[in-house]
Design a protein around this motif. Structure first.
Motif, short mmCIF file in Angstrom:
data_model
loop_
_atom_site.label_atom_id
_atom_site.label_comp_id
_atom_site.label_asym_id
_atom_site.label_seq_id
_atom_site.Cartn_x
_atom_site.Cartn_y
_atom_site.Cartn_z
N SER A 9 0.86 -1.18 0.00
CA SER A 9 0.00 0.00 0.00
C SER A 9 0.90 1.23 0.00
N PRO A 10 0.42 2.34 -0.54
CA PRO A 10 1.25 3.54 -0.59
C PRO A 10 1.69 3.98 0.81
N SER A 11 2.89 4.47 0.91
CA SER A 11 3.40 4.96 2.19
C SER A 11 2.58 6.15 2.67
N VAL A 12 2.45 6.29 3.97
CA VAL A 12 1.76 7.44 4.56
C VAL A 12 2.75 8.53 4.94
N LEU A 13 4.03 8.32 4.68
CA LEU A 13 5.04 9.31 5.00
C LEU A 13 5.02 10.45 3.97
N PRO A 14 5.59 11.60 4.31
CA PRO A 14 5.59 12.72 3.36
C PRO A 14 6.16 12.32 2.00
N TYR A 15 5.50 12.77 0.95
CA TYR A 15 5.92 12.54 -0.44
C TYR A 15 5.97 11.05 -0.81
N LEU A 16 5.27 10.21 -0.05
CA LEU A 16 5.26 8.76 -0.28
C LEU A 16 6.63 8.12 -0.05
N LEU A 17 7.48 8.77 0.76
CA LEU A 17 8.77 8.18 1.10
C LEU A 17 8.56 6.79 1.66
N PRO A 18 9.23 5.78 1.13
CA PRO A 18 9.06 4.43 1.67
C PRO A 18 9.36 4.37 3.16
N ASP A 19 8.59 3.58 3.88
CA ASP A 19 8.80 3.41 5.32
C ASP A 19 9.88 2.35 5.52
N PHE A 20 11.14 2.78 5.36
CA PHE A 20 12.25 1.85 5.37
C PHE A 20 12.35 1.05 6.67
N ALA A 21 11.97 1.68 7.79
CA ALA A 21 12.06 1.00 9.08
C ALA A 21 11.13 -0.20 9.15
N ALA A 22 10.05 -0.17 8.38
CA ALA A 22 9.07 -1.25 8.44
C ALA A 22 9.33 -2.34 7.40
N ILE A 23 10.17 -2.05 6.41
CA ILE A 23 10.38 -2.98 5.29
C ILE A 23 11.46 -4.00 5.65
N ARG A 24 11.14 -5.27 5.44
CA ARG A 24 12.11 -6.35 5.67
C ARG A 24 12.26 -7.14 4.38
N VAL A 25 13.38 -7.83 4.27
CA VAL A 25 13.68 -8.52 3.02
C VAL A 25 12.61 -9.55 2.67
N GLU A 26 11.98 -10.17 3.68
CA GLU A 26 10.95 -11.18 3.39
C GLU A 26 9.67 -10.59 2.83
N HIS A 27 9.55 -9.28 2.84
CA HIS A 27 8.35 -8.64 2.27
C HIS A 27 8.38 -8.63 0.73
N PHE A 28 9.58 -8.72 0.12
CA PHE A 28 9.68 -8.43 -1.30
C PHE A 28 9.03 -9.48 -2.20
N LEU A 29 9.29 -10.74 -2.00
CA LEU A 29 8.72 -11.75 -2.89
C LEU A 29 7.20 -11.73 -2.91
#
Length: 684
Positions: A9-29
């Motif tokens: 889902s689109p990031s809720v951070l300013p300018y749609l900046l990815p929420d890097f703190a929440a993203i883990r490698v297992e999310h990608f596949l």
């Protein structure tokens, strides 16, 4: 799933900046799987519309795939800056899937028929988009029969895997071949800070002693300062061993399949296929530029080599290939009173960035750049900056990732996490990446002239993305031909040593003293010295690129399949162009030529020189307008900057490139300024 997976889902951070703190490698596949399926549904919905029109076909196509774009942007940006076995394994699985998915769209006969049936709106951007889409579908196989489409898809998927493998192999070799030294004495000439950084890098990688990591080009920057010939040779030789075992078969198969694909699509060679889309227009035009300049560049380089040899002989030393940049540095110090170590003291990274790069952009374009400490980057040391208009209106975000890491691929680049688009209502989020060695004591790194220039260059790309103001995402920012995309970045390099800019940032790291005028004069006087070498090593790489990609499938098979055959091929290509210089190697040899075998510059490495012709002529326009130089008035700088922003930086691919330049300059480009800058005024 979207509740658990932040990529879906689109990031809720300013300018749609990815929420890097929440993203883990297992999310990608799972994110790729879901995003691919969503894009398929969006394409199917377009095809269900009874009567095609601009909104339900072209604009719907432009809006489709946002989830896939989001996941891909995050994944491939992170893989480039922090590669790992987990990332590489995912890439190995998804890269061919992405290629096949793209082929299914571009080879869809019903979608192609809908596009051909449309009449675009009368505005230039829409008309250009319609032409672009029809051409893209044709170039991706829409006119082929079913057997041709199937083979093309096979080739594309294999090429995507080969590209991924080449880059992965190069990164592995770059790590493994990082050069270890047993004593600090072997690093004499680098200075205490850089020697300490080499010790820290060794410790970080679990190696005893001192380690210098390898950079992307053949000649390593440390070679210009290392006093020990054996140390220079050790570094130089390690650089050229990259890819010899791992990438040889990869590059040969890549060249063969690219040649096959070109023939399948009706082109003589891969170079013809690629350069049709560039502003050069034809492989013949690109080749003519390279071949016209090569003899003069080689002659200049040979003259420089003679000077270096004479200087070395005074010290009872010789100049081998590994020594060229060292003795060039010594001659520059002697003849132009330019002490590069002294010069570094005036270029602390943060100072150059804030008071140089950002200051120049504020003068020219009226923008402000502010650190957002509340927003998090994707790795330690990555900073997030907000870019705003003078009145405070937000433009977008800039991420800066300047320090080298063992997990980061070599080189410097700009990329995007979010592209600007009026249609999508998105503002840009871009990143600048470099590989500067971080001082072990936590102090500011002191930059070389080349690093200062690169900082300005990459921010030029960032400006192209940030100041984009187009409707369609396909035309946003840097989505332009390779031989045009370097124009804004190379223009921005010129401001690095503009008197008004350099005196604002070049202050001594300890005393705060503004750089002395005589030191700046020495920089300017020395600027053309060494152009023979710099031009020749660049031209050599561009010629090798064009030579590989001008082969037919049969000619590829005739090259041979071992290192000696590849070396002989490179040598023949350079000899044909008249570019053979003693002790001078191409900027990149084939086995570690990341730009063309793992990047997007295949048959397009010539583009830096093509764009430099625009840059040299374009910066003459800034000078002629009174916007450059010591006496430039602020209002003049701002007025000319605004015009450049309106005609070039904001337009992306939304208007004709040559027309934009001609409106800016008042005529077509002139190569004279380029030839004078490169010391080749008599070459063409």
């Amino acid at each position: 799933m979207s509740d658990q997976n932040p990529l879906l889902s689109p990031s809720v951070l300013p300018y749609l900046l990815p929420d890097f703190a929440a993203i883990r490698v297992e999310h990608f596949l799972p994110a790729f799987e879901a995003a691919l399926a969503e894009h398929d549904r969006e394409i199917a919905a377009i095809l269900e519309q009874a009567t095609p029109d601009w909104e339900n076909t072209v604009e719907a196509l432009e809006k489709a795939g946002q989830a896939l774009s989001r996941v891909s942007a995050v994944f491939f940006n992170l893989q480039g800056t922090d590669s790992s076995p987990e990332f590489d394994e995912i890439a190995g699985e998804v890269v061919p899937q992405l290629s096949a998915h793209s082929d299914r769209i571009y080879q869809n006969p019903e979608l192609y028929a809908r596009l051909k049936a449309l009449t675009p709106p009368a505005d230039e951007e829409s008309t250009r988009l319609h032409e672009h889409l029809l051409r893209a579908f044709r170039r991706r196989g829409a006119d082929l029969d079913e057997a041709g489409k199937a083979r093309l898809s096979e080739v594309n998927q294999r090429l995507s895997v080969l590209s991924e493998n080449f880059g992965r192999n190069l990164l592995a070799d770059t790590r493994e071949l990082a050069v270890r030294f047993d004593s600090a004495a072997e690093l004499a000439g680098l200075g205490e800070g850089r020697i300490a950084a080499a010790a820290a890098y060794a410790e970080e990688t679990g190696v005893a002693g001192w380690v210098l990591p390898l950079e992307l080009p053949t000649v390593q920057s440390a070679q210009s300062d290392l006093d020990e010939p054996a140390s220079r040779a050790k570094l130089y030789e390690a650089s050229q061993r990259r890819g010899e075992e791992k990438n040889l078969a990869v590059l040969l198969e890549t060249v063969r399949l690219r040649a096959e694909r070109a023939r399948l699509l009706g082109y003589g060679t891969h170079a013809d296929y690629v350069i049709e889309e560039e502003t050069a227009g034809s492989a013949a035009a690109a080749r003519e530029l390279l071949f016209d300049l090569s003899p003069a560049a080689a002659a200049n380089a040979a003259g420089e080599h003679k000077l270096l040899t004479e200087a070395a002989a005074e010290k009872d030393e010789e100049v081998a290939a590994a020594d060229w940049s060292y003795w060039e540095n010594k001659v520059r110090e002697r003849d132009f009173n330019l002490d590069t170590d002294q010069l570094r003291q005036y270029f602390p990274l943060d100072q150059v960035l804030r008071d140089g790069v950002f200051y120049a952009a504020q003068r020219l374009y009226g923008i402000q750049v502010t650190l957002r400490e509340d927003l998090q980057g994707y790795a330690e040391g990555v900073q997030v900056w907000e870019v705003s208009e003078a009145d405070g209106e937000g433009i977008g975000l800039l991420l800066t990732d300047y320090f080298g890491r063992p997990s980061k691929r070599g080189g410097a680049w700009m990329s995007s996490f979010v592209r600007q688009s009026q249609l999508l209502g998105t503002k840009p989020v871009v990143v600048n990446v470099m590989g500067i060695t971080r001082p072990s004591d936590g102090s500011q790194p002191l930059l070389s002239i080349d690093e200062v220039t690169t900082l300005f260059h990459e921010f030029g790309h960032a400006l192209h993305g940030l100041l984009s103001d187009v409707r369609y995402p396909s035309f946003s920012g840097t989505s332009v031909p390779r031989d045009y995309v370097e124009f804004p970045s190379q223009i921005n390099e010129n401001w690095a040593f503009d008197p008004a800019v350099v005196r604002n940032y070049a202050r001594h790291v300890d005393s705060g003293e503004i750089i002395p005028g005589e030191l700046l004069d020495a920089v300017e006087a020395a600027r053309q010295f060494g152009q023979g070498f710099a031009t020749s090593e660049y031209l050599a790489a561009a010629i090798i690129d064009l030579a590989w990609h001008s082969l037919s499938p049969e000619e590829v098979a005739e090259v041979g399949d071992d290192l000696a055959a590849v070396a002989a091929f490179e040598e023949r290509a350079l000899k044909e162009a008249g570019l053979v210089v003693e002790d001078l190697a191409p900027r990149y040899r084939s086995t570690y030529f990341n730009h063309i075998f793992a990047g997007g510059y295949s048959a397009g490495y010539y583009s830096y020189l093509w764009a430099e012709a625009l840059d040299a002529d374009g910066f003459d326009w800034f000078r002629g307008s009174g916007a450059a130089g010591e006496q430039a008035a602020e209002e003049t700088v701002r007025r000319t900057g605004q015009l450049f922003r309106e005609l070039v930086l904001s337009q992306g691919a939304a208007r004709d490139f040559s027309g934009a330049f001609e409106e800016l300059r008042g005529r077509a480009k002139d190569v004279g300024p380029l030839l004078r800058r490169r010391g080749l005024a008599g070459a063409a």
